[in-house]
Design a protein around this motif. Sequence first.
Motif, short mmCIF file in Angstrom:
data_model
loop_
_atom_site.label_atom_id
_atom_site.label_comp_id
_atom_site.label_asym_id
_atom_site.label_seq_id
_atom_site.Cartn_x
_atom_site.Cartn_y
_atom_site.Cartn_z
N TYR A 3 9.80 -9.95 -10.61
CA TYR A 3 11.00 -10.70 -10.09
C TYR A 3 10.46 -11.25 -8.65
O TYR A 3 10.77 -12.65 -8.29
N CYS A 4 10.29 -10.43 -7.60
CA CYS A 4 9.82 -10.84 -6.52
C CYS A 4 8.16 -11.39 -6.41
O CYS A 4 7.67 -11.92 -5.39
N ASP A 5 7.35 -10.88 -7.51
CA ASP A 5 5.94 -11.15 -7.47
C ASP A 5 5.40 -10.49 -6.63
O ASP A 5 4.20 -10.80 -5.80
N PHE A 6 5.77 -9.16 -6.70
CA PHE A 6 4.98 -8.13 -5.42
C PHE A 6 4.04 -7.11 -6.24
O PHE A 6 4.31 -6.87 -7.33
N LEU A 7 2.84 -6.93 -5.85
CA LEU A 7 2.15 -5.52 -6.03
C LEU A 7 2.24 -4.57 -5.11
O LEU A 7 2.02 -4.96 -3.98
N LYS B 158 -1.21 -12.59 -13.65
CA LYS B 158 0.21 -12.82 -13.06
C LYS B 158 0.45 -13.54 -11.86
O LYS B 158 -0.41 -13.15 -11.11
N PRO B 159 1.46 -14.08 -11.73
CA PRO B 159 1.87 -14.69 -10.24
C PRO B 159 1.83 -13.31 -9.42
O PRO B 159 2.79 -12.55 -9.45
N VAL B 160 1.22 -13.44 -8.02
CA VAL B 160 1.30 -12.34 -7.17
C VAL B 160 1.43 -13.06 -5.75
O VAL B 160 0.65 -14.05 -5.29
N LYS B 161 2.53 -12.84 -5.17
CA LYS B 161 3.24 -13.39 -3.78
C LYS B 161 2.35 -12.58 -2.65
O LYS B 161 1.74 -13.23 -1.96
N TRP B 162 2.78 -11.27 -2.73
CA TRP B 162 2.14 -10.64 -1.70
C TRP B 162 1.77 -9.06 -2.32
O TRP B 162 2.08 -8.63 -3.35
N LEU B 163 1.03 -8.56 -1.67
CA LEU B 163 0.52 -7.09 -1.68
C LEU B 163 1.30 -6.50 -0.78
O LEU B 163 1.13 -6.65 0.40
N LEU B 164 1.90 -5.13 -1.06
CA LEU B 164 2.68 -4.34 -0.19
C LEU B 164 2.23 -2.84 -0.51
O LEU B 164 2.28 -2.51 -1.31
N GLY B 165 1.61 -2.44 0.60
CA GLY B 165 0.96 -1.23 0.99
C GLY B 165 1.99 -0.18 1.26
O GLY B 165 3.06 -0.34 1.63
N GLY B 166 1.50 1.21 1.56
CA GLY B 166 2.17 2.19 2.06
C GLY B 166 2.13 2.33 3.38
O GLY B 166 3.14 2.97 3.82
N HIS B 167 1.46 1.37 4.18
CA HIS B 167 1.38 1.77 5.58
C HIS B 167 1.01 0.61 6.51
O HIS B 167 0.39 -0.32 5.67
N VAL B 168 1.21 0.53 7.56
CA VAL B 168 0.57 -0.47 8.54
C VAL B 168 -0.21 0.33 9.55
O VAL B 168 0.60 1.10 10.52
N GLU B 169 -1.34 0.07 9.76
CA GLU B 169 -2.10 0.67 10.93
C GLU B 169 -2.97 -0.31 11.73
O GLU B 169 -3.34 0.03 12.77
N MET B 170 -3.26 -1.55 11.30
CA MET B 170 -3.81 -2.41 11.77
C MET B 170 -3.03 -3.34 12.86
O MET B 170 -1.62 -3.17 12.84
N MET B 171 -3.59 -3.67 14.02
CA MET B 171 -2.76 -4.48 14.96
C MET B 171 -2.91 -5.85 14.55
O MET B 171 -3.84 -6.22 13.65
N PHE B 172 -2.25 -6.61 15.34
CA PHE B 172 -2.45 -8.00 14.97
C PHE B 172 -3.66 -8.73 15.37
O PHE B 172 -3.74 -9.92 14.91
N VAL B 173 -4.62 -8.11 16.16
CA VAL B 173 -5.54 -8.48 16.51
C VAL B 173 -6.61 -8.25 15.60
O VAL B 173 -6.75 -6.85 15.19
N PRO B 174 -7.47 -9.04 14.94
CA PRO B 174 -8.44 -8.73 13.83
C PRO B 174 -9.24 -7.53 14.33
O PRO B 174 -9.98 -7.33 15.25
N GLY B 175 -9.41 -6.61 13.26
CA GLY B 175 -10.23 -5.40 13.32
C GLY B 175 -9.81 -4.39 13.94
O GLY B 175 -10.34 -3.28 13.90
N LYS B 176 -8.80 -4.47 14.83
CA LYS B 176 -8.26 -3.33 15.90
C LYS B 176 -7.06 -2.88 15.07
O LYS B 176 -6.27 -3.05 14.66
N TYR B 177 -7.22 -1.26 15.26
CA TYR B 177 -6.37 -0.31 14.68
C TYR B 177 -5.73 0.68 15.56
O TYR B 177 -6.35 0.78 16.39
N TYR B 178 -4.69 1.19 15.24
CA TYR B 178 -4.09 2.41 15.89
C TYR B 178 -4.96 3.85 15.39
O TYR B 178 -5.23 3.80 14.30
N PRO B 179 -4.99 4.57 16.55
CA PRO B 179 -5.64 5.84 16.17
C PRO B 179 -4.59 6.84 15.18
O PRO B 179 -3.47 6.68 15.32
N ARG B 180 -5.24 7.84 14.73
CA ARG B 180 -4.23 8.65 13.87
C ARG B 180 -3.63 9.45 14.98
O ARG B 180 -3.67 9.69 16.28
#
Length: 364
Positions: A237-241, A274-296
């Motif tokens: 329906y939403c074409d989400f994975l 199948k048409p896929v609009k977006w992948l939606l995962g279980g978390h977000v840990e990355m920053m909007f800056v490429p390759g940078k992420y928050y620590p545990r």
Amino acid sequence: MGNAVTQDSASSPTPAVKPPPRPYYPNGNIAAGYNPPGVRNTSSVVPLHPGKPVIHDYACDGPAPGNLAFRWTYGSNIAARNRDPRVQIVQYNEDTFVLRQNVCVHWEAPFTYLLFGNKGALLIDTGATADARHYPLRETVDAIVSRWCQARGRASIPLTVALTSGEDIAQNQGLVQFAGRPGTTIVPKPLAVMKQFYGFGGTWPSGTSRIDLGDRVIEVIPTPGTHKDGVSFYDPYCDFLFTGDLLFPGKINIGNDRDFLASLERLKAFAAAKPVKWLLGGHVEMMFVPGKYYPRFATYKPYERVLEMTPDLIDEAIVHARAVQGKDMMLIRPDFVLFNGVSPDQRTKVWPEGVPNIDAPHPF
């Protein structure tokens, strides 16, 4: 002049005129002026006063419209002082809800997804905290279900609770809150029983299964790799994975690199068909800056990357899953970081070629 003739309304009552019957639109009035030409399956198609249970039309050209253009709550430096909701709710469209656990309740801040069809609802994942006093997931889901049923002229609707991994403690802890809930089916956590539930049998990890919500049929795809019991869900329906821990904007801890690569290739083949609009995962840990992420264990994340990932990132993940296969190493990419055979706290002084090295903003 003649006398004016008057009529006493009390002695000669005017017959009452019944109002015309209200038209019934099973999927809303498509001709109404507030619906742009050709638009269907939006919040405007739910009748204001349903005379009987509303049957929604989930067939549409392209993905159903919806909106994720907002900012997630991002926690506090001092978690005990945080006053944000324990569960943040975003209604993507009238039948699709995205929920997120407060990062100050659990630092992984996992996402859960609630989908509705004409005959059932599906909750994907249950968060990282069992105690409903700190993480009232069931109370939140019950409130959404109640409101949805009221709008659709229904007394109730069956609920299925499924996990992207029964092993993942950041996604399965809230499951206990649904034990004994009326009208609820819980997909079993143990791998062998889960396979039987979905009907995989000896075909695992090939093949797919289905969860029929009533004209909205969710496909279940085996995707072990980060966990041996991993599955992904596809919503036509939403074409989400919904990919759970397999592929998300964060630190991906590979459990079995052969299974991980095979599952990504399986997703690529699925997305090609199948048409896929977006992948939606279980978390977000990355920053909007490429390759940078928050620590545990970080509870303050004001510069997060967006949740949604485009399907072309499956190809990128495949390329780099091959690069780490058979090696104990971490590999940084703009939208995710792979950890194979090393601690999730692993660090590297070598910045990867092709990834812009931009200093992340400092939170004050």
